[in-house]
Design a protein around this motif. Structure first.
Motif, PDB file in Angstrom:
ATOM      1  N   ALA A   1       0.838  -1.280  -0.010  1.00 23.48           N
ATOM      2  CA  ALA A   1      -0.071   0.149  -0.007  1.00 23.48           C
ATOM      3  C   ALA A   1       0.852   1.271  -0.065  1.00 23.48           C
ATOM      4  O   ALA A   1       0.645   2.173  -0.687  1.00 23.48           O
ATOM      5  N   GLY A   2       2.033   1.377   0.824  1.00 23.35           N
ATOM      6  CA  GLY A   2       2.910   2.472   0.881  1.00 23.35           C
ATOM      7  C   GLY A   2       3.583   2.727  -0.553  1.00 23.35           C
ATOM      8  O   GLY A   2       3.765   3.530  -0.928  1.00 23.35           O
ATOM      9  N   ILE A   3       4.104   1.444  -1.082  1.00 22.10           N
ATOM     10  CA  ILE A   3       4.802   1.714  -2.375  1.00 22.10           C
ATOM     11  C   ILE A   3       3.784   2.214  -3.528  1.00 22.10           C
ATOM     12  O   ILE A   3       3.904   3.022  -4.190  1.00 22.10           O
ATOM     13  N   ALA A   4       2.381   1.797  -3.530  1.00 21.22           N
ATOM     14  CA  ALA A   4       1.239   2.359  -4.418  1.00 21.22           C
ATOM     15  C   ALA A   4       1.217   3.907  -4.086  1.00 21.22           C
ATOM     16  O   ALA A   4       0.943   4.632  -4.997  1.00 21.22           O
ATOM     17  N   ALA A   5       1.059   4.243  -2.964  1.00 19.83           N
ATOM     18  CA  ALA A   5       0.747   5.710  -2.518  1.00 19.83           C
ATOM     19  C   ALA A   5       1.878   6.601  -2.873  1.00 19.83           C
ATOM     20  O   ALA A   5       1.848   7.703  -2.709  1.00 19.83           O
ATOM     21  N   GLY A   6       3.258   5.851  -3.181  1.00 18.35           N
ATOM     22  CA  GLY A   6       4.399   6.593  -2.966  1.00 18.35           C
ATOM     23  C   GLY A   6       4.947   7.145  -1.828  1.00 18.35           C
ATOM     24  O   GLY A   6       5.907   7.833  -1.526  1.00 18.35           O
ATOM     25  N   ASP A   7       4.338   6.442  -0.334  1.00 19.86           N
ATOM     26  CA  ASP A   7       5.026   6.753   0.805  1.00 19.86           C
ATOM     27  C   ASP A   7       5.992   6.146   1.213  1.00 19.86           C
ATOM     28  O   ASP A   7       6.913   6.243   1.995  1.00 19.86           O
ATOM     29  N   ARG A   8       6.338   4.810   0.532  1.00 20.49           N
ATOM     30  CA  ARG A   8       7.363   3.859   0.573  1.00 20.49           C
ATOM     31  C   ARG A   8       7.985   3.772  -0.392  1.00 20.49           C
ATOM     32  O   ARG A   8       7.565   3.564  -1.590  1.00 20.49           O
ATOM     33  N   VAL A   9       9.443   3.534  -0.483  1.00 21.02           N
ATOM     34  CA  VAL A   9      10.243   3.084  -1.655  1.00 21.02           C
ATOM     35  C   VAL A   9      10.992   1.998  -1.294  1.00 21.02           C
ATOM     36  O   VAL A   9      11.654   1.791   0.104  1.00 21.02           O
ATOM     37  N   ALA A  10      11.045   0.688  -2.125  1.00 19.60           N
ATOM     38  CA  ALA A  10      11.614  -0.355  -1.583  1.00 19.60           C
ATOM     39  C   ALA A  10      12.565  -0.667  -2.965  1.00 19.60           C
ATOM     40  O   ALA A  10      12.388  -0.217  -4.103  1.00 19.60           O
ATOM     41  N   ALA A  11      13.689  -1.493  -2.423  1.00 14.77           N
ATOM     42  CA  ALA A  11      14.865  -1.865  -3.501  1.00 14.77           C
ATOM     43  C   ALA A  11      14.894  -3.449  -3.053  1.00 14.77           C
ATOM     44  O   ALA A  11      14.416  -3.829  -2.137  1.00 14.77           O
ATOM     45  N   VAL A  12      15.456  -3.934  -3.934  1.00 17.46           N
ATOM     46  CA  VAL A  12      15.581  -5.555  -3.895  1.00 17.46           C
ATOM     47  C   VAL A  12      16.859  -5.882  -4.225  1.00 17.46           C
ATOM     48  O   VAL A  12      17.603  -5.730  -5.190  1.00 17.46           O
ATOM     49  N   GLY A  13      17.283  -7.043  -3.437  1.00 16.48           N
ATOM     50  CA  GLY A  13      18.555  -7.802  -3.914  1.00 16.48           C
ATOM     51  C   GLY A  13      19.001  -8.521  -2.723  1.00 16.48           C
ATOM     52  O   GLY A  13      18.199  -8.576  -1.729  1.00 16.48           O
ATOM     53  N   PRO A  14      20.132  -9.322  -3.016  1.00 16.23           N
ATOM     54  CA  PRO A  14      20.643  -9.395  -4.309  1.00 16.23           C
ATOM     55  C   PRO A  14      20.007 -10.357  -5.575  1.00 16.23           C
ATOM     56  O   PRO A  14      19.281 -11.251  -5.142  1.00 16.23           O
ATOM     57  N   LEU A  15      19.835  -9.813  -6.810  1.00 19.61           N
ATOM     58  CA  LEU A  15      19.354 -10.287  -7.914  1.00 19.61           C
ATOM     59  C   LEU A  15      20.091 -11.252  -8.528  1.00 19.61           C
ATOM     60  O   LEU A  15      19.901 -12.405  -9.080  1.00 19.61           O
ATOM     61  N   PHE A  16      21.438 -10.879  -8.864  1.00 22.60           N
ATOM     62  CA  PHE A  16      22.385 -11.356  -9.621  1.00 22.60           C
ATOM     63  C   PHE A  16      23.639 -11.912  -8.937  1.00 22.60           C
ATOM     64  O   PHE A  16      24.691 -12.267  -9.583  1.00 22.60           O
ATOM     65  N   SER A  17      23.652 -12.133  -7.746  1.00 20.26           N
ATOM     66  CA  SER A  17      24.856 -12.577  -6.813  1.00 20.26           C
ATOM     67  C   SER A  17      24.313 -13.715  -5.916  1.00 20.26           C
ATOM     68  O   SER A  17      22.957 -14.049  -5.865  1.00 20.26           O
TER      69      SER A  17
END
Length: 367
Positions: free
Chosen positions: A113-129
């Motif tokens: 819900a926070g991501i959709a509203a722009g209130d929270r920003v998330a990153a993801v990792g590791p993807l390639f290691s």
């Protein structure tokens, strides 16, 4: 398989394109934030959220648009065309897909819900290691590269979990989290070395190794759409220049050698476009094998989009090398994609391995 965009998808493209042109242009926004670790401003990010762009892949029950990878690819094309430098791919694409692939929708409802509203920003990792490690008390450790980590409130960290994998949510503001920006050729992308030293994390979900493979496919497909948008904008810029730049009393586009260069650029872009459309469809509608092979092919062959940047610089001549001109920024964006997750040769080898395995199993597939 219907390749024609719907009226809603055309409207989505037009809306995002207009917003970026008016509020996040290359001169007024991209260039001004080259040294900024976040890559965006609150005003622009909130504007994207109001458009629904940050929640394009967030399910409707969590306040998002509930759209598909095909739709996210349309938004990504416009992001690439505008050289948007913010964490959209990480937060609006990688994060919701990670949550979905790891079956963590209920545990991550508030975050979605926070991501959709722009209130929270998330990153993801590791993807390639190699994934991080987690202990039984919810502490996470590891050192890996994450895009847009400085802009993120949370890093969705993939860890080893028995014989499978787990997804943990780790707050970036914790003292056990260290972020260091990595140098790179592309000033519109921000990559960070992330070090977790027994950082407390919240377990969101567990899955097998195939979940991470599927997540990587999703990210590569949408990243390729971003590169496609950048390459298309560069072709448009180059053709316009060839029509107006005169030499020996006539437009340089009338010279056969320049015309051939422009045609080569167009060919590379259109080949990549067909790959993006097919791979995005496969991510939404195909089975796991179909999606994975489509993603491998796309990454292997759309890596040639970097050649579009090289050719554009040739047509622009000396002006294309200058800092004031935008051509080099587009070239760097394309070079960044060409090396994301490994270069094209690695993916060509993977395609060959997949084909050989299929032939061995008596089920040959066209490459």
């Amino acid at each position: 398989m219907n390749l024609e965009p719907t009226d809603e998808q055309r409207a989505l493209r037009a809306t995002v394109r207009q917003f970026l042109a008016e509020h996040a242009g290359v001169d007024a926004h991209v260039r001004q934030l080259i040294d900024d670790d976040r890559g965006t401003t609150s005003q622009v990010w909130n504007g994207l959220a109001n458009l629904g762009a940050t929640g394009v892949l967030v399910p409707a029950e969590h306040g998002g648009a509930g759209m598909a990878i095909v739709d996210a690819a349309i938004v990504a094309e416009e992001m690439g065309a505008g050289l948007y430098p913010g964490p959209w791919l990480s937060s609006a694409v990688a994060a919701p897909r990670a949550i979905a692939r790891f079956g963590a929708g209920s545990e991550a409802a508030e975050l979605l819900a926070g991501i959709a509203a722009g209130d929270r920003v998330a990153a993801v990792g590791p993807l390639f290691s190699v994934p991080a490690t987690s202990s039984g008390n919810g502490r996470v450790s590891g050192e890996f590269v994450v895009d847009d980590a400085r802009a993120a409130d949370i890093i969705l960290t993939v860890t080893q979990h028995g014989e499978g994998l787990a997804l943990y949510a780790v707050e970036t503001a914790l003292p056990e989290v260290t972020l260091g920006r990595l140098p790179g050729i592309d000033q519109t992308h921000r990559r960070f070395q992330v070090t977790l030293d027994h950082a407390p994390g919240r377990l969101l979900g567990t899955a097998g190794a195939q979940a991470l493979s599927a997540l990587v496919d999703d990210v590569l497909i949408v990243a390729a759409a971003d590169a496609l948008g950048a390459a298309q904008r560069l072709v448009d810029m180059t053709v316009d220049y060839a029509k107006t730049r005169t030499q020996f009393g006539q437009a340089i586009g009338s010279f056969q050698s320049v015309a051939h260069l422009c045609v080569d650029m167009f060919e590379n872009v259109e080949l990549a476009r067909s790959g993006v459309i097919h791979a995005a469809w496969a991510a939404d509608e195909g089975d796991g094998d179909h999606r994975h092979l489509a993603a491998l092919r796309l990454k292997a062959f759309s890596g040639q989009l970097a050649a579009v940047g090289d050719t554009a610089i040739q047509v622009f001549g000396g002006v294309g090398y200058t800092w004031e001109h935008d051509a080099h920024l587009y070239l760097k964006r394309l070079l960044s994609f060409s090396t994301q997750g490994g270069n094209a040769d690695r993916y060509l080898e993977l395609i060959g391995s997949e084909f050989a395995a299929a032939v061995t199993a008596g089920q040959p597939q066209a490459t």
